[in-house]
Design an enzyme around this catalytic site. Structure first.
Site, short mmCIF file in Angstrom:
data_model
loop_
_atom_site.label_atom_id
_atom_site.label_comp_id
_atom_site.label_asym_id
_atom_site.label_seq_id
_atom_site.Cartn_x
_atom_site.Cartn_y
_atom_site.Cartn_z
N ASP A 2 0.86 -1.18 0.00
CA ASP A 2 0.00 0.00 0.00
C ASP A 2 0.90 1.23 0.00
OD1 ASP A 2 -2.15 -1.65 0.14
OD2 ASP A 2 -2.49 -1.40 2.28
N ASP A 121 -13.06 -4.60 -1.47
CA ASP A 121 -12.84 -4.42 -0.03
C ASP A 121 -14.15 -4.74 0.68
OD1 ASP A 121 -10.26 -3.58 -0.54
OD2 ASP A 121 -10.79 -1.46 -0.63
#
Length: 243
Positions: A2, A121
Site C-alpha cells: 500500500d 474491499d
C-alpha cells in the site's frame, strides 16, 4: 504494498497508517526472496482525486521482474495503458469499478481479461448479516453484497479478484475463512485472499480450507516476521502447490 505519497504504508483495518519504507527498495527485497507477484496499490489516489503515481510504478518495475499488479485512482482505459507502459502487468480496479462498471469491460476488451483485476474491499454488516462492499479506501459503504458483486464483475470481464477483508486487515489474526468459502465457489476466475495473515499456519488454513489461488500479505513480510522462502517450504509440507 500500500503506497501513500510515494511511501509504503501499513495500517490496521485500513486505519492508522505507519511508514514502512521506499517502494522500489522493498520490491527488490521481495524479488530476492522469491515472491510470486507484487500488488502495488496507491491507497490515497481515489480520495485525493488524482491518478496513480506513474513515476513510482516505473521505479518499481525497473527493480522487479515478477508480475506487477497496480491499482488506485484509475478511471479510464488511457490511464490503464499508461500504467501498463510504465511496467504494470495487471490493472486493479476498485472504486472506479463500482462507479463505472463498464470500465471493466472496456479494459478487458482492450488488454484481455487476464489483465483486469477487480479489488473488492469487504466488511461484515453485522446488522443485516451480509458481506458488504466498501470503496474509497474502505471509507464509503455501498450497500452492495460482496458475493453478488463478485459474480457481476466476472460477467463484465474481470479475470481475477483481489478480495480483502477489512475486518481482518492488519490484525494478524488469520484470513476470513468464511468470506472466501462463500465467494470462491461462486466464480470461475482466480481469487486472491487478503487481510489478516499473522503466522504461517494462516496461509496453510486459507489454502486448505478455501478454493483460493493466492494469498496476499503485507505486515508479516514488511516487518520480517515471515520470510517468503520459509513460508513456501511450510506450504509444501501441507501439500499446498507453490511455485
Amino acid at each position: 504494498m500500500d503506497v501513500d505519497n510515494g511511501r509504503v504504508k501499513k495500517g490496521v483495518n485500513f486505519l492508522d497508517l505507519v511508514d514502512v519504507g521506499e517502494p522500489a527498495a522493498i520490491a527488490a527485497e521481495y524479488e530476492k526472496q522469491g515472491a510470486d507477484e507484487l500488488v502495488f496499490l496507491d491507497i490515497t489516489a481515489t480520495n485525493q482525486a488524482r491518478s496513480t503515481m506513474i513515476d513510482v510504478v516505473e521505479k518499481v518495475s525497473r527493480k522487479v521482474f515478477m508480475p506487477l499488479t497496480v491499482g488506485g485512482g484509475i478511471k479510464s482505459v488511457a490511464e490503464m495503458q499508461n500504467l501498463l507502459r510504465a511496467g504494470a502487468d495487471k490493472i486493479s480496479l476498485n472504486s472506479a469499478a463500482i462507479a463505472s462498471p463498464s470500465l471493466i469491460t472496456e479494459g478487458a476488451k482492450k488488454f484481455g481479461n487476464q489483465c483486469i483485476v477487480v479489488a473488492i474491499d469487504v466488511k461484515r454488516n453485522h446488522e443485516k448479516k451480509f458481506f458488504e462492499v466498501y470503496t474509497h479506501g474502505g471509507k464509503i459503504s455501498t450497500g452492495i453484497d460482496a458475493i453478488t458483486w463478485a459474480k457481476k464483475v466476472v460477467e463484465l470481464g474481470a479475470g481475477e479478484l483481489l478480495v480483502t477483508s477489512m475486518d481482518q486487515d492488519g490484525t494478524k489474526s488469520g484470513f476470513d475463512i468464511e468470506l472466501y468459502q462463500k465467494i470462491a465457489p461462486e466464480i470461475d476466475v482466480p481469487v486472491i485472499a487478503s487481510g489478516g495473515a499473522g503466522k504461517m499456519e494462516d496461509f496453510v488454513d486459507v489454502f486448505r480450507k478455501c478454493n483460493v489461488d493466492g494469498a496476499l500479505a503485507a505486515s508479516v513480510f514488511h516487518y520480517g516476521e515471515i520470510t517468503i522462502p520459509n513460508l513456501k517450504e511450510e506450504l509444501k509440507k501441507f501439500e499446498v502447490n507453490v511455485r
